[in-house]
Design a protein around this motif. Structure first.
Motif, PDB file in Angstrom:
ATOM      1  N   LYS A 114       0.882  -1.166   0.000  1.00  0.00           N
ATOM      2  CA  LYS A 114       0.000   0.000   0.000  1.00  0.00           C
ATOM      3  C   LYS A 114       0.921   1.217   0.000  1.00  0.00           C
ATOM      4  CE  LYS A 114      -3.850   2.315   0.385  1.00  0.00           C
ATOM      5  NZ  LYS A 114      -4.666   2.516  -0.824  1.00  0.00           N
ATOM      6  N   ASP A 115       0.941   1.941  -1.128  1.00  0.00           N
ATOM      7  CA  ASP A 115       1.996   2.937  -1.350  1.00  0.00           C
ATOM      8  C   ASP A 115       1.493   4.352  -1.088  1.00  0.00           C
ATOM      9  OD1 ASP A 115       4.249   4.271  -1.969  1.00  0.00           O
ATOM     10  OD2 ASP A 115       4.153   3.915  -4.129  1.00  0.00           O
ATOM     11  N   ASP A 116       1.654   4.813   0.141  1.00  0.00           N
ATOM     12  CA  ASP A 116       1.157   6.128   0.518  1.00  0.00           C
ATOM     13  C   ASP A 116       2.088   7.273   0.140  1.00  0.00           C
ATOM     14  OD1 ASP A 116      -1.424   5.962   1.313  1.00  0.00           O
ATOM     15  OD2 ASP A 116      -1.092   6.632   3.364  1.00  0.00           O
ATOM     16  N   THR A 121       1.327  15.412  -0.199  1.00  0.00           N
ATOM     17  CA  THR A 121       2.662  15.799   0.265  1.00  0.00           C
ATOM     18  C   THR A 121       3.529  14.557   0.502  1.00  0.00           C
ATOM     19  OG1 THR A 121       2.241  15.946   2.659  1.00  0.00           O
ATOM     20  CG2 THR A 121       1.676  17.882   1.333  1.00  0.00           C
ATOM     21  N   HIS A 122       3.118  13.447  -0.107  1.00  0.00           N
ATOM     22  CA  HIS A 122       3.938  12.239  -0.206  1.00  0.00           C
ATOM     23  C   HIS A 122       4.186  11.510   1.109  1.00  0.00           C
ATOM     24  CE1 HIS A 122       4.125  13.613  -4.186  1.00  0.00           C
ATOM     25  NE2 HIS A 122       5.026  14.536  -3.982  1.00  0.00           N
ATOM     26  N   SER A 123       3.232  11.615   2.038  1.00  0.00           N
ATOM     27  CA  SER A 123       3.261  10.707   3.190  1.00  0.00           C
ATOM     28  C   SER A 123       1.833  10.468   3.649  1.00  0.00           C
ATOM     29  CB  SER A 123       4.099  11.260   4.336  1.00  0.00           C
ATOM     30  OG  SER A 123       3.312  12.054   5.211  1.00  0.00           O
ATOM     31  N   PHE A 124       1.640   9.448   4.487  1.00  0.00           N
ATOM     32  CA  PHE A 124       0.287   9.117   4.959  1.00  0.00           C
ATOM     33  C   PHE A 124      -0.266  10.228   5.838  1.00  0.00           C
ATOM     34  CE2 PHE A 124      -0.486   8.046   9.419  1.00  0.00           C
ATOM     35  CZ  PHE A 124       0.760   8.301   9.964  1.00  0.00           C
ATOM     36  N   LYS A 125       0.572  11.171   6.278  1.00  0.00           N
ATOM     37  CA  LYS A 125       0.109  12.249   7.159  1.00  0.00           C
ATOM     38  C   LYS A 125      -1.009  13.071   6.525  1.00  0.00           C
ATOM     39  CE  LYS A 125       2.918  11.783  10.741  1.00  0.00           C
ATOM     40  NZ  LYS A 125       2.395  11.369  12.058  1.00  0.00           N
ATOM     41  N   GLY A 230      -8.155   9.300  10.540  1.00  0.00           N
ATOM     42  CA  GLY A 230      -7.676   9.285   9.157  1.00  0.00           C
ATOM     43  C   GLY A 230      -6.953   7.996   8.799  1.00  0.00           C
ATOM     44  N   SER A 231      -6.298   7.378   9.775  1.00  0.00           N
ATOM     45  CA  SER A 231      -5.557   6.144   9.495  1.00  0.00           C
ATOM     46  C   SER A 231      -6.478   4.969   9.185  1.00  0.00           C
ATOM     47  CB  SER A 231      -4.657   5.784  10.684  1.00  0.00           C
ATOM     48  OG  SER A 231      -3.568   6.677  10.768  1.00  0.00           O
TER      49      SER A 231
END
Lengths: 426, 426
Positions: A114-116, A121-125, A230-231
């Protein structure tokens, strides 16, 4: 904080199917507000819902929804029309079938990444911040804030701009230049604190209690119950992208442990709602050896997580006293998973392994996850004949320094065919 | 190169609706093969199609397709089942409604940013490389290659891994460390050439003519006709995301000029196929003042582009002798657009403007585009009452150095409320 600024009637509508905050420890319920700790027992508060009981209708609605986390709006503390509000629209990142990596690792049951890194902004945040932003909108807050060592600062800065908030973000003053640029470029206030990340955190808690902090939403403090939700979208997306079913194993990096616990919460919700068929699944946690408090507790059979002083290249996982550590232990043990650790050299090797097998360049946190996956298989803790999903939470461009010393040209040549032949690559 | 390795019958099937290569200058047609220059007049070859004449059916098929460039497979030189083959699945990036930027620039007719930083390796190069990869598969080639100064090297390295090709990529030996890491991390051969980018290019042309190059596909040389078609997908996506209609203006950065010419080709195809209603549109080209051969020719009223020696922070646009320059001039003049330039300071300002208004962190090429958009409005060359789309071709994380010197914390404080108050931010 000004809970009173929003009338309860408006509030319950604007939070969709979310109805209250509930204490994870004692079950105490309080109205939805910018609070994060139970007034009775100081336990962490989390969002409670009353979901509609129509799985077929819900599934159809999700599938017809936008290609972002907002397709799951009915399962989040957000208004039903959230997708029409200005925000970064994160999520619905790629679930990559990783056949080459599977072959290298001996996984025969199917392996997905799973490529977050595909988030804005290129992170799961971006996922967690997006939910915090909607909460801030509901509460009438005007400034978004956080303490951060990098990824979160950028995610908050960018989200604030798009959603029309002011932002003021706090970082240790001696962060690497690249991370400072990522945090500062969105133009909000960026404040360097002379001290460690722990000092930054303590200062933010002080600020929340001070009149200065009136109207401020700290994504990872007073908005934490919303932020954490959100997670869950990682769990929803993984199951939907697999065709509405649970995988056998999920390998998840641990910083505070919130992502792992919320992914488990999301899977449980999908089961209860009838969106996936119930079956056993195992949750695995991944830490760096230089910041391994949960892995150490898991191996020692402890229920309590003893804080450590972090020393690892995986900075985005370097939380020495992880708030959700005990819950991670519970979940890993309940599901028959494990919590494992790898050292920095293994992290770098795993980043390169993922890059050369799947063309995915992960940040150090992704290296921790893939490194731990490899170790779990080698030590017999994860069944290679089962179907596994591993989460890459961020982009390699953010942690170039980790691989730079050992990643360079195969050869340097003169621009002639003879020179190329001499290099032995032809 | 071994055109003969693929039987014509197989070939025409595998290239979908593409039927031949056609010379842009003299119209000469040759069979689809790994060739790029017309044997008659040395003009550039491009892909010619026989499209089905059923706009409603085609539109429905596209809308039901995958969320990647492969939804447009019927309009590309790829097999109909291309989405089932292992590749990076680029495209269908966000079209962001940029209301805040519009207000800053005085645009009243609507402004959108097509944000290609959302691609797998965070630049538009993933689009063009993906098409080149399918061509290489069709031709039975085994090694993917290119000359590059950064973005393309990473895109080729990652795509080769996923698609199961060997890769050997050539770069100037003195590239910045970060770019070398991005190019090397995917594990293919990376060869530094002692010389300039022009030397690298010349060496690659030599290699194609040598037996060493047998079985090699150079994405931007012998696979160029296919590679270029990838840029058409930007036009398709913009129109589909606007609700199947043409914008009034599109602002596009110019390196070789291929992206701009192929976007125009894509728009023309949509009109001819009846997928959008025909109406006038204007195409604008954006260059850096330090590499402005097309802008200079446009302003001087010349048809010929005089090469320059590039000197700009926008390295990914630094092609001093752009192959498609004359075609860019044709298109800008035919559509009533223009070609403009901005200096490096304006590029940096524009990167920050986009970040602080829309939360999008663009690389220097994106700064050129936004800076030129601003200048076009200020100089009356672009109507602010018309609907405009500007393309951000890559991610700010790739060119941090451009903004680092002028992007930092608002304040550095001690971790106390007093210190924060003194900083004047509260």
């Amino acid at each position: 904080m000004a809970v009173e600024t929003v009338a309860p009637a408006t509030r319950s509508t604007d939070f969709g199917n979310a109805v209250a905050l509930s204490c994870r420890e004692c079950g105490e319920r309080v109205p939805l507000g910018p609070v994060f700790a139970c007034a009775v027992c100081f336990g962490p508060l989390e969002v409670a819902y009353e979901f509609p009981a129509d799985p077929e209708g819900l599934r159809a609605r999700i599938e017809a929804g936008p290609h972002s986390i907002w397709r799951y709006a009915p399962l989040l503390p957000v208004p039903a029309d959230v997708a029409t509000k200005p925000n970064l629209d994160p999520g619905f990142t790629k679930l990559v079938k990783a056949d080459r990596l599977a072959r290298e690792l001996g996984v025969t049951g199917g392996l997905h990444i799973k490529d977050d890194s595909g988030n804005p902004t290129h992170s799961f945040k971006d996922r967690v911040v997006a939910i915090a932003v909607e909460a801030a909108r509901n509460f009438g807050l005007t400034t978004l804030s956080c303490s951060s060592t990098g990824n979160l600062a950028g995610a908050v800065g960018a989200a604030a701009v798009r959603a029309g908030f002011k932002s003021c973000v706090f970082i240790p003053h001696d962060l690497e230049s690249g991370k400072v640029v990522m945090a500062a470029v969105y133009g909000g206030d960026l404040v360097g604190i002379e001290g460690t990340y722990d000092d930054v955190n303590r200062f933010c808690s002080e600020l929340i209690g001070d009149p200065i902090g009136e109207g401020w939403g700290f994504t990872n403090v007073n908005l934490r119950p919303y932020y954490g939700e959100g997670s869950k979208t990682l769990a929803y997306e993984i199951c939907e992208q697999l065709g509405w079913r649970l995988p056998d194993n999920i390998v998840i990096p641990i910083a505070s442990g919130s992502q792992l616990t919320k992914i488990d919460k999301g899977l449980q919700e999908l089961i209860k709602l009838g969106l996936v068929e119930e079956k056993p699944y195992r949750i695995y946690g991944a830490q760096a050896a230089g910041c391994n408090p949960v892995a150490a507790a898991f191996k020692a059979g402890h229920d309590v997580v003893r804080p450590v002083k972090p020393d690892t290249i995986a900075k985005s996982l370097a939380i020495g006293n992880p708030a959700d550590g005990p819950y991670v232990l519970d979940i890993a043990r309940r599901t028959g998973g494990a919590v494992e650790e790898v050292d920095d050299e293994q992290v770098v090797d795993a980043i390169k392994l993922l890059a050369r097998t799947e063309g995915i360049f992960a940040e150090t946190a992704g290296g921790v996850t893939i490194g731990v996956l490899k170790k779990l298989i080698e030590t017999g803790q994860l069944d290679p004949a089962a179907e596994t999903v591993a989460i890459n939470t961020g982009d390699g461009l953010k942690t170039l320094d980790a691989v730079a010393p050992t990643t360079g040209p195969t050869a340097i040549i003169r621009p002639t065919l003879d020179s190329f032949r001499e290099a032995g690559l032809a």
